[in-house]
Design a protein around this motif. Structure first.
Motif: not given
Lengths: 270, 96
Positions: A27-29, A70-73, A76
């Motif tokens: 949701a944050t990207v 691996q891009w998103l923590p 999230e």
């Protein structure tokens, strides 16, 4: 647009597809914005390369970009992707817990035939996860939310079966036998049979409570401890003296109450 | 923090931000990670974008700080300065 070889084009398509899959539920990207940026990045990196761009040249750029997974923590990611990620990359002790819970959920989707088999399987896996944690002298921590449902479902089922099987098997047969053997069938009314059933169940609970209260002495006398551990653990462990006392107390109360009622009934109507 | 500092007082193309960051020694990061961070910073209102025509191809998206971004960057830089000062003190004690 840059020209790519067939191999490079396929590789790029696959990479972009993987990226969309990874970003679409976050949701944050803004997935479209990131895709546009990545596409421009690749074009800028390969601007000076000889066309058609080879797979090797493309791979150098993609390796620097890294895997989209691996891009998103982790915090999230949606819950189901966290679960998959943990299953795929997590430590071994978590994998058993996830598989156990997965099989447990699957059991309810599998229908009547698969339910028991899958529930048993999830229980065995959950027990294995507990043993693994114990062997490492670690607390279960958050794993318990995955491990406890399969364990509890079997513990509760087994506990209820141990307590109530006379209701479904022995007691109705005894009542039936009495009715058949006694020619004065009419004397054994439905209410009378119910009282007798209560008396039998109550007496059984008394016996059960007593057996489990003297369990250590009784079992060491009857069965070799190792065999017992193998067969009925962890049920035996969970059946503590407190539970045994409660069962004994309830059993005594029920047996006494139903015995009094039965005698009163006989005296009143026999 | 590195991204916000990179675009402080200027507007930068996403790819140029990545190039700036990869030139920093010791900053080990997958280049692809930076674009989702930029997107997140934009969604949280720390940066904004504007499209500028490019002589080298299609229009490009440039990132610049918002007032909210400048405020948070100032706080982060202060925090970083405090951490560094504390660490430097420890290094001074080691020498003693």
């Amino acid at each position: 647009m840059i020209n790519l070889t067939d191999g490079a084009e396929k590789r790029l398509d696959k990479y972009l597809q993987e990226m969309r899959t990874c970003l679409r539920d976050c949701a944050t990207v803004d997935a479209d914005e990131v895709e546009q940026n990545i596409t421009e990045h690749i074009e800028n990196e390969l601007a000076a390369a000889a066309e058609p761009v080879s797979l090797n040249n493309l791979n150098i750029v993609l390796e620097k970009l890294g895997s989209p997974s691996q891009w998103l923590p982790e915090e999230e990611l949606p819950w189901w992707r966290k679960a998959i990620l943990r299953l795929r990359t997590g430590p071994d002790d978590w994998r058993l817990a996830y598989i156990s819970f997965g099989v447990f959920v699957l059991a309810f989707l599998a229908g009547r035939m698969g339910l028991l088999v899958l529930l048993l399987l999830s229980f065995v896996l959950a027990r294995a996860a507990v043993s693994e944690a114990n062997s490492r002298q670690e607390e279960l921590g958050a794993q318990k939310w995955l491990i406890y449902p399969p364990l509890l479902s079997m513990y509760i089922t087994a506990f209820l079966l141990i307590l109530l099987w006379p209701c479904f098997y022995i007691a109705p047969r005894i009542v039936g036998l009495l009715q058949v053997s006694d020619e004065t069938y009419a004397l054994y009314s439905q209410a009378e049979s119910l009282l007798l059933l209560g008396l039998i169940v109550g007496t059984y609970w008394v016996l059960l409570g007593v057996v489990f209260l003297i369990r250590p002495k009784l079992l060491s006398f009857l069965i070799r401890p190792k065999l017992l551990s193998f067969l009925i653990r962890p049920f035996a462990d969970k059946f503590t003296r407190t539970v045994a006392r409660v069962v004994l107390l309830f059993g005594s109360g029920i047996a006494l109450a139903f015995a009094i009622l039965f005698i009163w009934w006989q005296w009143q109507y026999a | 923090m590195c991204i916000l500092n990179a675009i402080k007082g200027t507007s930068l193309y996403g790819y140029d931000i990545v190039r700036m960051l990869r030139d920093i020694d010791g900053l080990v990061i997958s280049e692809g990670t930076i674009y989702p961070i930029l997107s997140r910073l934009k969604q949280e209102g720390f940066v904004r974008t504007k499209i500028i025509e490019s002589t080298e191809g299609p229009p490009r998206k440039y990132y610049q700080l918002t007032a909210k971004g400048e405020k948070i960057l100032s706080e982060m830089n202060n925090y970083w300065r405090d951490i560094k000062a504390g660490t430097d003190t420890l290094k001074g004690e080691e020498k003693l």
